[in-house]
Design a protein around this motif. Structure first.
Motif, mmCIF file in Angstrom:
data_model
loop_
_atom_site.group_PDB
_atom_site.id
_atom_site.type_symbol
_atom_site.label_atom_id
_atom_site.label_comp_id
_atom_site.label_asym_id
_atom_site.label_seq_id
_atom_site.Cartn_x
_atom_site.Cartn_y
_atom_site.Cartn_z
ATOM 1 N N UNK A 128 7.109 0.791 3.927
ATOM 2 C CA UNK A 128 5.904 1.274 3.254
ATOM 3 C C UNK A 128 4.894 0.133 3.204
ATOM 4 N N UNK A 129 3.644 0.497 2.916
ATOM 5 C CA UNK A 129 2.613 -0.520 2.696
ATOM 6 C C UNK A 129 2.342 -0.628 1.208
ATOM 7 N N UNK A 130 2.229 -1.854 0.703
ATOM 8 C CA UNK A 130 1.823 -2.055 -0.686
ATOM 9 C C UNK A 130 0.409 -2.617 -0.693
ATOM 10 N N UNK A 131 -0.571 -1.741 -0.634
ATOM 11 C CA UNK A 131 -1.966 -2.169 -0.550
ATOM 12 C C UNK A 131 -2.725 -1.779 -1.831
ATOM 13 N N UNK A 143 -7.928 -6.377 -5.112
ATOM 14 C CA UNK A 143 -6.547 -6.249 -5.612
ATOM 15 C C UNK A 143 -6.127 -7.458 -6.456
ATOM 16 N N UNK A 144 -5.217 -7.199 -7.421
ATOM 17 C CA UNK A 144 -4.893 -8.236 -8.416
ATOM 18 C C UNK A 144 -3.426 -8.626 -8.476
ATOM 19 N N UNK A 145 -2.547 -7.940 -7.737
ATOM 20 C CA UNK A 145 -1.135 -8.337 -7.742
ATOM 21 C C UNK A 145 -1.045 -9.791 -7.276
ATOM 22 N N UNK A 175 0.326 -6.703 0.129
ATOM 23 C CA UNK A 175 -0.840 -7.575 -0.004
ATOM 24 C C UNK A 175 -0.878 -8.140 -1.419
ATOM 25 N N UNK A 176 -0.962 -9.439 -1.507
ATOM 26 C CA UNK A 176 -0.972 -10.107 -2.816
ATOM 27 C C UNK A 176 -2.090 -11.136 -2.866
ATOM 28 N N UNK A 177 -2.507 -11.459 -4.094
ATOM 29 C CA UNK A 177 -3.523 -12.506 -4.257
ATOM 30 C C UNK A 177 -2.813 -13.838 -4.424
ATOM 31 N N UNK A 189 -2.860 -12.811 0.659
ATOM 32 C CA UNK A 189 -1.846 -13.073 1.673
ATOM 33 C C UNK A 189 -1.016 -11.820 1.897
ATOM 34 N N UNK A 190 -0.325 -11.800 3.048
ATOM 35 C CA UNK A 190 0.487 -10.637 3.417
ATOM 36 C C UNK A 190 1.956 -11.049 3.435
#
Lengths: 385, 357
Positions: A128-131, A143-145, A175-177, A189-190
């Motif tokens: 899955x994608x976590x976007x 995004x803020x994760x 995708x995370x900050x 970053x991915x």
């Protein structure tokens, strides 16, 4: 102008057709590879996916070293047409295959390619994608994760939403900050993460159709090794938005799918007698069905422009930006047409589900309004308001 | 697979576009607006020189032997400049009929532009769904009855006429032929009623063989409409970028942007369907060519009036004036919608294709 397919693609069509005749069983035929899949069906679909993978028919655009055929655009279109023709379900992992794999092929380490690509192809691993996040939908880059470096690890905290297949997924492209002080696109970053990692909580999200098609994913002090990083640190936006995918069959799948629905609606209308007369003699019904048919065929025409452009090595042009808007509108039209033709019966079964499902088409993957903004600014050159 | 015009076709398009924007711009159109024969000899002579009249004439009859894809280039350009030349009637309609019925002497004169022809196949109490049952009768080689909405009949020297037992050829100035122009809102196009009273005519062939003429006309008119719609979009887009209100260009407002994005979407869809239809008429089976022709005409009829109307809307009050050009395109799109049958006709034909077969 020439709308014929090249002879090699027609030869491939015969090969695909023969293979499908021999290998597609009634058990598999007509199963839906998306959405809320029953556990029993999931097993059948995994078996089918494996069979397709062994024949190198899952992601034919992939290079041969990863299990593809390095196939061109027209072969991809032919495969999609033949699969639709006989109701053969596609592979389980469309998002992984079409959206995640190209990033892994371009930016992944040898270990990452070795570890992830083959099981993704065979359907053994679902991705899955976590976007998207609750506060980062159309404006994804906000995004803020967070992922904070700690020794050899990243520690992740935050929440993702709209994760298609999230509750089935074995892995996630996340995708995370990683740099909260950088401008919003620059600090992302991915990561490629194992969904069994402690601290991950997946909650299926029930849609208005009642199906569990998506999930929400919560991250609480989730610790992953730094080797999970895909591509350079803080360049995850570029990594995830990698458009180097050679996959173009998706364009054909849009019109193949909606035209199959229209043909199904016409068949259903033909089977009905109302007020003592065949329903298809009713002029209102005829006109509505004809309009839906017309729009379905126009969707094919628009899709063919994109496909031909891709086959001739042209970069995606203006037409590709409107293929999606056109398709969502036609999906809406078909849903409305089912109501006009079938009356209250369109509240039931597949047409009832379809009426609800099609609301998602103009929202998922970029809303129609966001797409119109893109057309207005990038294609028509209108100034930002 | 290739959905675009070839390099040669694009070069041809560029030279046509240059000529039409230099010599036949909107001021030319306005001068001739509502004239009974709105094109000039100079315009016609230039089109002859550029090969337009010879395009669809077979090579053995002194023509260029090209196809509808090439003619699509011409029709799109004429539509872009709402040009009044009788190309659809003569170079598509009459020329295709003359080729089908082997009228070789006539073909040579159509090719060199010395004669203008048209085709008369619509009647007042019928849609084009029943064009094969014409009410115009034939007795001892003489035609009686009335055809309506005949394209450019006032400019024509000869007419092909569908009648009870076949297709006939007759001179426009023959005894018993009366041509009465019909005034329509689109002053850039001319149609007329043609009345036959014991008019002696020559039978050239069977009715059924006439079908490709109608398919070619539908696609030719659709190509013309695409050109006009592209210009309606382009003209209103430029205006939206320049016209300022509240201190900013009106094109910066999202409501206006979405109108233009939607117009662009309709234009791109039509272009895709049109190009397929042009190709299908040249290179696919006749049945598929017919289906593609009906699809694009139905789409144009359903969607393009809206494109024109939105273009007018973007101009605001200026759009409702005679002075600004945007109404010229709107009117061209209205006539493209309804001439040769509107969506009522062609959606029903699509229903027959999609449901009844």
């Amino acid at each position: 102008m020439d709308y014929r397919y090249p002879p090699e693609a027609e030869a491939f069509r015969q090969q695909v057709r023969g293979w499908l005749e021999e290998n597609l069983t009634d058990e598999v035929k007509g199963l839906d590879n998306r959405g809320d899949i029953e556990p029993d069906d999931l097993l059948i679909l995994k078996g089918w996916n494996k069979k397709l993978a062994e024949e190198r028919m899952v992601a034919i655009s992939w290079p041969e070293e990863f299990g593809g055929r390095a196939a061109g655009v027209m072969d991809q279109v032919v495969l999609a047409e033949e699969m639709h023709r006989v109701g053969a379900p596609g592979p389980l992992n469309p998002i992984g295959l079409n959206n995640i794999a190209p990033s892994i092929m371009t930016y992944g380490t040898e270990e990452q390619k070795e570890q992830y690509l083959k099981p993704m192809l065979s359907g053994e691993h679902i991705w899955c994608q976590g976007f998207s996040e609750p506060e980062a939908g159309s404006d994804l880059a906000s995004l803020r994760t967070r992922a904070v470096e700690d020794g050899d690890d990243f520690v992740i905290n935050g929440q993702k939403v709209w994760n298609t297949l999230g509750h089935y997924a074995d892995y996630c492209e996340l995708l995370v900050r990683t740099d909260p002080d950088a401008p919003k696109h620059a600090g992302i970053s991915c990561l490629l993460i194992d969904m069994k990692t402690p601290g991950i909580d997946v909650r299926p999200l029930t849609t208005m159709t009642g199906a569990k098609e998506f999930a929400e994913i919560f991250f609480e002090d989730v610790r992953v090794p730094k080797s999970a990083l895909l591509g350079p640190l803080n360049q995850g936006w570029m990594v995830a938005m990698n458009t180097l995918s050679n996959e173009r069959a998706g364009i054909a799948n849009l019109h193949l799918g909606v035209r199959r629905k229209i043909a199904g609606l016409i068949d259903e209308a033909k089977s009905r007698v109302v007020d003592g007369k065949p329903l298809t003699e009713n002029p209102v019904v005829r006109s509505r069905l004809a309009k839906a048919y017309m729009m379905g065929e126009m969707q094919k025409a628009v899709g063919d422009v994109s496909i031909a452009g891709a086959a001739n090595g042209e970069p995606p042009g203006a037409e590709s930006s409107i293929v999606k808007i056109c398709w969502t509108e036609i999906e809406h039209l078909v849903a409305e047409t089912s109501a006009a033709v079938l009356g209250a019966d369109a509240l039931t079964d597949r047409w009832g589900d379809n009426r609800l499902y099609t609301r998602a088409t103009s929202i998922a993957g970029g809303t129609t309004q966001v797409n119109r903004n893109i057309v207005a600014r990038r294609v028509l050159g209108l100034p930002k308001g | 697979m290739e959905t675009n015009y070839s390099a040669e076709q694009q070069a041809f398009r560029d030279s046509l576009r240059r000529y039409l924007s230099d010599k036949c711009d909107q001021s030319f159109i306005r001068e001739n607006w509502d004239e009974v024969v709105p094109h000039t000899e100079e315009l016609w002579g230039n089109l002859v020189e550029m090969g337009v009249t010879a395009l669809l004439v077979p090579e053995q009859s002194g023509g260029l032997g090209m196809g509808m894809v090439d003619m699509g280039v011409v029709m799109e350009e004429l539509g872009r400049r709402v040009n009044p030349a009788p190309v659809l009637a003569s170079c598509v309609g009459a020329t295709s009929a003359a080729a089908i019925y082997h009228c070789n002497d006539l073909l040579a004169t159509l090719a060199d532009g010395s004669k203008i022809g048209t085709v008369a196949f619509e009647e007042a109490d019928k849609t084009l769904l029943s064009w094969q049952q014409p009410g115009v009768s034939i007795k001892s080689g003489k035609l009686n009855g009335t055809k309506v909405r005949v394209l450019d009949a006032m400019a024509a020297d000869v007419l092909f006429v569908t009648a009870a037992d076949g297709v006939y050829l007759i001179a426009a100035d023959a005894d018993g032929v009366t041509i009465e122009a019909t005034e329509i809102v689109d002053g850039s196009r001319r149609i007329a009623d043609v009345v036959f009273e014991d008019a002696a005519a020559e039978k050239v062939g069977e009715l059924a063989d006439f079908a490709p003429v109608i398919d070619r006309l539908l696609v030719g008119l659709s190509a013309d409409a695409l050109g006009a719609a592209e210009m309606a979009l382009f003209t209103s887009l430029e205006y939206a970028k320049e016209r300022e209100q509240f201190g900013v260009p009106v094109g910066s407002f999202q409501a206006v942007q979405h109108m233009l994005a939607e117009m662009f979407q309709q234009v791109e869809m039509a272009k895709a369907g049109l190009h397929y239809a042009l190709w299908a008429l040249d290179d696919a089976e006749a049945e598929e060519g017919h289906r593609a022709a009906v699809l694009i005409k139905a789409f144009i009829a359903e969607e393009f009036p809206h494109v024109g109307a939105e273009a007018v809307q973007i101009f605001g009050g200026a759009g409702f004036t005679w002075e600004y050009d945007i109404h010229l395109f709107y009117k061209r799109l209205l006539s493209a919608e309804l001439l040769l049958g509107g969506s009522d006709v062609w959606l029903e034909e699509l229903a027959r294709i999609a449901i009844d077969r």
